[in-house]
Scaffold this motif. Structure first.
Motif, short mmCIF file in Angstrom:
data_model
loop_
_atom_site.label_atom_id
_atom_site.label_comp_id
_atom_site.label_asym_id
_atom_site.label_seq_id
_atom_site.Cartn_x
_atom_site.Cartn_y
_atom_site.Cartn_z
N ALA A 52 0.85 -1.19 0.00
CA ALA A 52 0.00 0.00 0.00
C ALA A 52 0.87 1.24 0.00
CB ALA A 52 -0.87 0.00 1.25
N PHE A 53 0.70 2.09 -0.97
CA PHE A 53 1.45 3.34 -1.01
C PHE A 53 0.51 4.46 -0.60
CE2 PHE A 53 -0.18 2.01 -4.98
CZ PHE A 53 -0.88 3.09 -5.46
N PHE A 64 13.06 -2.37 -13.07
CA PHE A 64 12.70 -1.90 -11.73
C PHE A 64 11.36 -2.51 -11.35
CE2 PHE A 64 11.57 1.06 -15.05
CZ PHE A 64 10.20 1.18 -14.88
N PRO A 65 11.15 -2.70 -10.06
CA PRO A 65 9.85 -3.23 -9.61
C PRO A 65 8.80 -2.14 -9.60
CG PRO A 65 11.25 -2.83 -7.75
CD PRO A 65 12.09 -2.59 -8.96
N LEU A 66 7.58 -2.56 -9.51
CA LEU A 66 6.46 -1.62 -9.55
C LEU A 66 6.53 -0.61 -8.40
CD1 LEU A 66 3.80 -0.83 -10.85
CD2 LEU A 66 2.65 -2.35 -9.27
N GLU A 67 6.89 -1.12 -7.22
CA GLU A 67 6.86 -0.23 -6.05
C GLU A 67 7.78 0.95 -6.26
OE1 GLU A 67 7.27 -3.42 -5.88
OE2 GLU A 67 5.34 -4.05 -5.03
N CYS A 70 1.19 -10.45 -13.19
CA CYS A 70 0.27 -9.55 -12.48
C CYS A 70 1.04 -8.42 -11.84
CB CYS A 70 -0.49 -10.32 -11.42
SG CYS A 70 -1.07 -9.27 -10.08
N PRO A 71 0.71 -7.19 -12.12
CA PRO A 71 1.47 -6.06 -11.58
C PRO A 71 1.26 -5.85 -10.09
CG PRO A 71 -0.44 -5.28 -12.75
CD PRO A 71 -0.38 -6.75 -12.98
N LEU A 72 0.23 -6.50 -9.52
CA LEU A 72 -0.02 -6.21 -8.10
C LEU A 72 1.01 -6.89 -7.23
CD1 LEU A 72 -3.69 -6.02 -6.90
CD2 LEU A 72 -1.75 -4.51 -6.56
N GLU A 73 1.33 -8.14 -7.53
CA GLU A 73 2.41 -8.75 -6.76
C GLU A 73 3.71 -8.36 -7.45
OE1 GLU A 73 0.77 -12.50 -7.75
OE2 GLU A 73 2.75 -13.33 -8.19
#
Lengths: 726, 418, 540
Positions: A723-724, C443-446, C505-508
């Motif tokens: 969660a950001f 790079f990761p999504l976060e 899946c971009p969420l994980e």
């Protein structure tokens, strides 16, 4: 073009979360389903309720009016939709014609190096120069990174070409996927042309099909919607294959490119580019389309439905900043429409108001059976509270409504005139519109007395204030300034267009007329002066005074413009009874359009009391109570950690929270270990397992809602917060 | 003139058909007692006459005439006792998969014995049918000869076919000869244990022909028959000229150099074919130049040829890559090549410095010509200019190529020299 | 023994019964190709046969190869070993072999491994041609015989070939005296395999290529000639097991003067064109010697060259040439450095639109539209910020994020950045080298989202107010406004090939992204946002 599925995608997380809540809350309290339902319906129902107590006793023929509003909505929206479709089609039409012309030319070019029918089916390529081996390719630039708007465009293009007698196949990036390979796209190609599906698709089949008498001597157009998304290798194989059959099967490629010319360069290797004989076409840019739609729907008021200034500004920003697609704009419009008709009880009048030319006649037989409450409600509308002088009868209502209609007419005319002027300054209608709907613009004096009543909130004053600040760069002023320094010829054109626009607003019309006559006179004079070649000084002087009095003309025109703005451009929200036709509730629209799911989920988790109004933990204290829902407990606990959470600590604190009896206050967390130990001593056997179960379940729910990431191989005892921010 | 035209053409056609017909080519090897032919014939005929099972491996480099000799043997055997032999031919390239191998066997058996073959029959049907037929033929004292060409392909996978064949042959009633033909000398090492135990390790090795064999072979191929449609005097003259050529030292020299590179008969035949094709139809006689030209055009150096095809820009890129390799840059890609290219341009102010995309096109040309190639096969979504590449030509080749290039810029030669 | 007979008898009956359909479809193929039946003579090139000398003249610079081929193909009815034609793109391999067969008027079967992209299709196309089968609507565009495996192919190929050869024999037998036009010559039939180099990518088992090379020995029919055409040299086909290599014939790229001859063919005004070639040919042939590329480069240039001329028919004298050259001069360099030309169809309104779009810049406004003067396609503001942050994420080392983007944002991170860059001065060129080698990092999504949030917050804080004014209302929730449905934006960026994405899946966060946009495009976007990209970019 409208894609509701997007909206669904946005909403998906809600459902997940709520389902989770329900499942567990069934375990807790049985009444929760009802509660949840109330949650989901809350916006509408609340609105309705408030309406109810405004219009007392409306329940009697509530259904009747429901029905009326419903059909009014259907009528209005269908009208809007059809208008939009027409507008877009007209925008694309000339590009389509141009493409068709190009197709014909290139087909003739192919035919020129002619081939006989028998040759066409042979397996070996026709021996020609390299230039003939090239493939005529049209790159159609849809100048929008988002592809949604152009889903329809290429289909329509295909239909257009078909109607002009070409064989057309629409391929898309799905056919050019890497795992299907070249066979996949050939198969779908043959399916569209031959209406047969073969396991061994082969382009020679296409050739033999083309050599049938029926199909011969027609161009074969292959349209690829979105080139960027295609798998490069497959696409290049396809192109090479086509180029090998180039002359025998006159295939003409049309590829949609969303971004830039570099896209084909990056995707295709040079030896494939070599085979393309490219020419480019430009579709209308999104902003142009947007202007066209705004003009047709919101300014010309094709359906009479209009939006308030907040809504307008919001929609504009959404278009510019969120996602620049017409689709979402139209969706927003539709949502606004729905909201309006569902919330505004009098909105059913819209249809009547704009179907009939003379609304008087309508009212004369309508107002008799027009219920009292309605009238009362109508006259209680904030916009007409100010002039309570006349008694509240249907006639007055009708009169005011027709007045409203007239004013809107003037308004739209003025805005269009402004737009005409602004065109010379590359001002966009969208901006003009958003400025023109802001109440009490243009004429501060005229609109002063509106200020208090028309719209009553603090923010509006700030708007007004802001407007005054940004006076210098307001678009209206820019437009008018442009009118001031416009060369004669352009001014002439401008006046012409004004004349056309203002035809049905008489007083403006004849003003424009006389200006025109003046200008004609001027022109005649200047032309004469140009024709008569007299010594230099004279000409220079004559030029001087000529452009001087043309300046005078400009001044006149500008002043006319200003007067129009002042007197006629009365924003809809300053007109009585505008609530009936105008939708103003921006928050509802925003929440419906982009209900920022992640933020919502986290909010719901943190202050869940608002949603499940349970008695146990209704106290607003931030303390974590065992009676709380496990997921929210966990999430609240997670707030204390960084983005990495040690599972063990987490579990411990969770356990301690769950174990503390609700009687003792919040300062439990300190000596939780001791307490916990005592607890565990007595209720070891039954609790431990169940606690762990609840913990796991809660964690999984958090993961489902996308707030957590499960432990990785590297650090098996840590979970990560995805969660950001809120 | 017209009269001379025809016999030459006929002679040419005759020679070509001779060269293209292995049966004809290998007949001279048949008579000598210790030749492979006689060995093979002895083995097979004995196993036919004594009605026993047998299995042989014919090993030798590709194009050394294994199949041809075998075909000769089989032909002669068929001529001797026709009704006692039926031949089944399999090819590893086609029937390496057991399923279709057995199917093919069943098909050929059906053809041999005038049965109707069903395409639908399953693997088990076919194998049962094969076993049954083996038994039948055994009882009928009929030998089935299985020729397994490209034998090593059959050893891939589970070797079910070989096993079932050889296992069936263990039974007394059956009567079959399995002949494996392979160009892998270690073919029998590829067999599984259970198969190898049932396989008799009789091998026939095919060695390159000796000098005198060659001489005989050449005469056998080239000498025109005197007593045929060909006009007599022409044939006689032709043969005479031919003898001179064959006796010529320079010709022997050519043949030796040819055989040094590849001493198989097939290679020789290709050379001869080429030479014959260049026979001058005017005079109608072979000449030494024919063989010279044939020599030059058989022995090719494709890399050098493609180097000559390169444009100047492509040469520049090659030189840049060469320099990068000299600098022991372990891995480099298009970008680094471009950096080098720019460096060269800055240093020497060359006239041809072109835009990046043009260079990229030249780069792709080189890849298509396979003068350079990518390190990793099928680089993933990474675009071309980031994939590591390597040269496929030695620096010496590059050097030679540049020297022989017609209008090669001096600067390039300089760059390669240093 | 009788009891052993019985199963066979039944088997025979089953075989006979099951074999009937084969015969049936056999005859139905013949029936379906009835309406305009193909004869054996459709296997020849057809058309009027051309003389040898015009064949030679129509292919300048190919005399040696043509004569060579004629020799190797030999006189009528002379068997032939397999040939192997190789040479670069557009060196006339295919055209010449086809024209030679047109000249010889002998039957052949052509199949290109480019069109026939799989073994099955290759086999079936050969069989269709041999069986004189024509696909059309009433046989459902099906091929005459279905053969997927090489084994089936060889069987059916052999019988088809024997049939064809028999018909050829009796044809030539009866019409040996006088030959009607279009009548196939001789008793040989040739199989031509074009684009052989593509076969190498076909199957991992790679049994097809050796099979094709062995085909001559497998068939063992002297009346069949094989011809392979390949772009790559024979040594690219070497395998560990070795193969009997066919007779090689090289088609080298054209030399400059043969190029000149080729371009001089059928020109309306040869003098003029030759003067044009004097100007362009040498310089262009330094870049590439391929006819197709050169011709596509020349055709527009020649138009330019002719522009000053009143009538294209006249013969230019010296100073005229000079004038033309000086006219052409400015167009040469761009033409040299361009490989992919696009001529737009200028129609007035579209042009006008474009112009309007181009001159958007003077309306000084923030937001999407101003970008048009650099980027000629529409992106929403949030998408632009997202792409910039992606660009930064794949350019900057992840360790620098903390120092570049802190909560205070763009104000003071200039000096921070300089400090960090000084600290890692020595790493700089290594990093540059690395960038050169393996391109933009992943790079990761976060990380992307974090950077994105920093950027947007910075922007909102810095130019918040005037934006408020210009944008009117509704931008009040600026940050969250930009933040909303970022993932949708991300997916659409991936679709536009600006960000390449591996995984699902971009969420994980398992998937990693990489920004594939060029630096100048990123700079354009940044300029359109008035965003100081270079300030944030590591290595300045």
């Amino acid at each position: 073009m409208a894609t509701p599925d997007h909206a669904e995608n946005d909403l998906q997380p809600f459902f997940v979360l709520h389902k989770a809540l329900v499942q567990k809350s069934e375990r807790k309290s049985s009444g929760s389903r009802k509660i949840r339902r109330r949650i989901e319906l809350s916006p509408i129902s609340a609105k309705n309720a408030e309406k109810m107590e405004i219009g007392t006793g409306e329940e009697r023929d509530d259904h009747h009016y429901e029905h009326l509003r419903m059909e009014a909505f259907n009528f209005v929206w269908s009208k809007i939709e059809s208008t939009i479709k027409d507008v877009l089609r007209n925008i694309n039409l000339n590009v389509f014609n141009e493409i068709h012309r190009w197709v014909c030319e290139s087909f003739d070019a192919i035919k020129s190096c002619g081939t006989t029918l028998t040759k066409a089916t042979h397996s070996y390529p026709i021996v020609t120069d390299a230039t003939f081996r090239q493939l005529f390719t049209g790159l159609v630039f849809t100048k929008n990174m988002e592809f949604v708007d152009d889903l329809m465009t290429f289909e329509e293009l295909g239909l257009h070409l078909k109607s002009h007698g070409c064989h057309v196949a629409n391929l898309s990036s799905i056919d050019f996927s890497a795992n299907n390979g070249i066979g996949g796209c050939l198969r779908s190609l043959l399916r569209q042309f031959l209406m047969v599906t073969l396991d061994a698709a082969d382009i020679s089949i296409l050739a033999s099909w083309y050599s049938d008498q029926g199909n011969y001597n027609k161009p074969v157009v292959v349209i690829i919607d979105d080139m960027e998304r295609c798998c490069g290798s497959v696409l290049s194989d396809f192109i090479l294959m086509l180029s090998e059959w180039a002359v025998k099967v006159p295939v003409i490629l049309i590829m949609g490119v969303a971004t830039t010319l570099d896209a084909p360069r990056n995707i295709l290797p040079s030896n494939v580019l070599q085979h393309l004989h490219v020419s480019k076409f430009l579709l209308g840019s999104p902003s142009e389309r947007m202007d066209a739609i705004v003009e047709a729907v919101l300014v010309r008021l094709c359906s009479g439905f209009c939006v308030g200034y907040k809504v307008a500004a919001f929609m504009r920003n959404y278009f510019l900043r969120q996602d620049g697609t017409l689709t979402s704009f139209i969706r927003a419009l539709k949502i606004a429409c729905v909201e309006h008709f569902s919330s505004e009880p009098l909105s059913f009048m819209l249809k009547a108001l704009f179907v009939e030319e003379n609304s008087q006649g309508f009212w004369s037989e309508e107002h008799a059976l027009f219920p009292e409450e309605m009238l009362k409600y109508a006259f209680d509308l904030p916009s007409c509270r100010r002039n309570n002088t006349e008694e509240r009868t249907g006639e007055n209502l009708a009169h005011d409504l027709s007045e409203l209609k007239r004013l809107q007419k003037c308004w739209s005319t003025t805005v269009l005139c402004l737009y005409e002027a602004g065109k010379y300054n590359k001002i966009q209608l969208l901006d003009l519109f958003c400025e023109a709907v802001v109440p009490c613009l243009g004429n501060s004096t005229a609109s002063n007395h509106h200020l208090g009543s028309g719209i009553s909130s603090s923010s509006d004053h700030s708007i007004h204030h802001q407007y005054l600040i940004s006076e210098k760069c307001s678009f209206i002023c820019q437009a008018i300034r442009k009118v001031r320094d416009l060369p004669v010829v352009l001014l002439y054109q401008l006046l012409k267009s004004w004349e056309k626009l203002t035809e049905d607003v008489i007083e403006i019309h004849d003003k424009v007329k006389e200006l025109q006559s003046l200008l004609k006179f001027e022109n005649g004079k200047s032309l004469k002066q140009d024709l008569t070649n007299i010594p230099k000084r004279h000409t220079s002087r004559s030029h001087l005074n000529m452009d001087k009095d043309s300046k005078v003309l400009n001044e006149k025109a500008a002043r006319l413009m200003e007067t129009m703005v002042r007197d006629y451009m009365q924003p809809v929200e300053c007109i009585p009874f505008h609530e009936i036709v105008c939708f103003k509730n921006v928050d509802k629209l925003q929440s419906a359009l982009m209900g920022d799911p992640r933020r919502r989920i986290q909010l719901d988790l943190l202050e869940f009391q608002k949603i499940l109004l349970c008695s146990c933990c209704s106290n607003s204290s931030k303390a974590i109570l065992p009676s709380m829902h496990d997921t929210s407990i966990l999430y609240t606990l997670a707030q204390e950690h960084g983005d990495l959470i040690n599972l063990h600590d987490w579990y411990q604190s969770f356990k301690s929270t769950v174990f503390q009896p609700s009687t003792k206050g919040k300062h439990k967390l300190k000596q939780s270990p001791a307490k916990k130990r005592k607890d565990t001593n007595e209720s070891q056997n039954q609790s431990e397992a169940s606690i762990q179960v609840r913990f796991c379940r809660a964690v999984t729910e958090l993961q489902i809602t996308g707030l957590l990431r499960m432990p990785s191989k590297r650090r098996p005892d840590y979970v990560q917060r995805v969660a950001f921010g809120l | 003139m017209k009269g001379r035209e025809n016999p030459a053409e006929d002679a040419l056609i005759l020679l070509r058909s001779r060269i293209c017909n292995p049966n004809f080519v290998f007949t001279p090897f048949s008579d000598s007692p210790d030749s492979n032919y006689s060995k093979l014939k002895f083995i097979i005929s004995s196993s036919v006459t004594e009605a026993c099972n047998n299995s042989i491996l014919l090993l030798g480099p590709r194009g050394s005439g294994k199949t041809a000799v075998l075909e000769l043997v089989i032909r002669d055997l068929l001529a001797e006792h026709a009704d006692m032999i039926s031949v089944i031919r399999l090819n590893g390239l086609l029937h390496s998969d057991d399923n279709c191998a057995v199917k093919e066997i069943a098909r050929q058996l059906c053809v041999e014995h005038q049965l109707l073959f069903s395409k639908m029959a399953s693997f088990d049907d076919n194998s049962q049918f094969m076993i049954a037929m083996l038994r039948e033929c055994g009882l009928a004292h009929k030998t089935i000869i299985f020729v397994l060409d490209e034998f090593d392909f059959f050893t891939q996978g589970k070797q079910r076919l070989l096993y079932s064949l050889l296992d069936a042959m263990q039974s007394v009633t059956s009567q079959a000869v399995v002949i494996g033909v392979s160009c892998r000398l270690d073919a029998d090492q590829l067999l599984e244990k259970r198969v190898r135990s049932r396989f008799s390790h009789r091998k026939v090795l095919f060695l390159p022909p000796s000098k005198e064999d060659l001489q005989r072979l050449l005469e056998h191929i080239f000498s025109l028959p005197v007593d045929t449609s060909l006009p007599n005097d022409y044939a006689v003259e032709f043969n005479m000229k031919l003898h001179h050529i064959l006796a010529d030292e320079r010709f022997k020299e050519i043949i030796n150099t040819l055989l040094n590179s590849d001493s198989t008969v097939k290679h020789l035949l290709r050379f001869l074919f080429y030479a014959v094709c260049h026979m001058d139809l005017e005079s109608g006689f072979l000449s030494l130049d024919n063989f010279r030209t044939a020599m030059s055009s058989i022995q090719r150096q494709p890399k050098m040829e493609y180097l000559q095809d390169c444009s100047i820009l492509e040469l520049y890129i090659l030189v840049c890559m060469k320099r990068l390799e000299v600098k022991e840059q372990n891995s480099y890609n298009f970008n680094s090549v471009m950096k080098e290219y720019k460096g060269i341009h800055d240093a020497y102010q060359t006239s041809d410095y072109y835009a990046r995309n043009v260079c990229l096109r030249a780069f792709e040309h080189l890849v298509q010509r396979e003068l350079i190639c990518f390190m990793d096969n099928r680089g993933n979504n990474q675009s071309i200019e980031f994939r590591a590449v390597k040269l496929l030509i030695s620096s010496h080749e590059l050097y030679q190529g540049l020297k022989s290039y017609r209008s090669c810029p001096v600067i390039l030669r300089k760059l390669v020299d240093q | 023994m009788g009891k052993e007979e019985s199963p066979q008898i039944t088997r025979r009956t089953t075989r006979s019964s099951s074999s009937t359909p084969i015969l049936k479809n056999g005859e139905e193929t013949t029936k379906t190709s009835e309406p305009h039946p193909l004869t054996i003579n459709d296997l020849v090139f057809g058309g009027e046969p051309i003389k040898l000398d015009e064949l030679l003249s129509s292919f300048p610079g190919r005399r040696i190869q043509i004569l060579e081929l004629m020799r190797l193909l030999g006189p009528l009815n002379s068997p032939m070993l397999p040939l192997f034609l190789y040479g670069g793109t557009s060196t006339g391999k295919t055209s010449i072999i086809l024209q030679i067969f047109r000249h010889l008027n002998r039957p052949f079967v052509y199949s290109s491994c480019l069109t026939c992209y799989s073994p099955r299709i290759l086999f079936e196309s050969i069989m269709n041609q041999l069986l004189l089968h024509r696909k059309n609507a009433d046989n459902g565009y099906a091929s005459a015989k279905r053969c997927e495996r090489p084994s089936d192919f060889v069987v059916s190929l052999r019988e088809a070939l024997t049939n064809v050869l028999n018909t050829l024999k009796e044809n030539s037998g009866k019409s040996s005296s006088r030959k009607p036009a279009g009548q196939a010559n001789g008793r040989m039939i040739y199989l031509i395999f074009d684009n052989l180099e593509l076969v190498r990518e076909w199957d991992k088992s790679s049994s097809i290529l050796p099979f094709l090379f062995e085909l001559y020995d497998i068939l063992n029919m002297p009346e069949v000639g094989l011809i392979f055409i390949s772009k790559v040299s024979p040594d690219a086909y070497y395998s560990d097991r070795g193969y009997v290599e066919p007779i090689p014939i090289l088609f080298p790229d054209y030399t400059e003067d043969s190029l000149r001859q080729i371009f001089m063919r059928n020109q309306a005004n040869p003098k003029l064109y030759s003067s044009f070639l004097d100007v362009v040919l040498r310089t262009f042939s330094r870049i590439t010697r391929r006819v197709d590329e050169l011709s596509t480069a020349f055709s527009p240039l020649f138009k330019k060259y002719c522009e000053p001329l009143s009538d294209p028919g006249l013969v230019p004298n010296e100073d005229m040439k000079r004038k033309l050259f000086s006219h052409l001069q400015p167009h040469l360099a761009p033409a040299l450095n361009e490989i992919f030309k696009v001529q737009s169809q200028p129609s007035p309104e579209v042009e006008a639109k474009q112009e309007k779009v181009k001159r958007k810049s003077n309306a000084n406004k923030l937001g999407g539209r101003e970008a048009f003067d650099e980027i000629d396609f529409h992106m929403s503001t949030s998408a632009k910020y997202l792409i910039i942050s992606a660009f930064l994420a794949s350019r900057n080392p992840a360790t620098l994020d903390a120092s570049l983007f802190d909560s205070t944002g763009g104000s003071d991170n200039r000096k921070r950045k300089r400090k960090s860059s000084e600290k890692s001065m020595e790493q700089k060129e290594t990093a540059e080298q690395e960038l050169l080698m393996k391109g933009p990092g992943t790079f990761p999504l976060e990380r992307l989202l974090a950077i994105f949030q920093c950027l947007t917050s910075v922007v909102e804080s810095s130019l918040g107010e005037d934006q408020q004014i210009n944008e009117g209302l509704g931008a009040g929730n600026g940050d969250s406004g930009l933040m909303s449905d970022v993932l949708l934006q991300l997916s659409s960026l991936c679709n536009a090939n600006f960000i390449s994405k591996g995984g699902s899946c971009p969420l994980e966060g398992s998937t990693r992204y990489r920004a594939t946009i060029s630096e100048d495009l990123a700079l354009k976007v940044a300029r359109s946002l008035k965003f100081p990209l270079s300030k944030y970019l590591y290595r300045g």
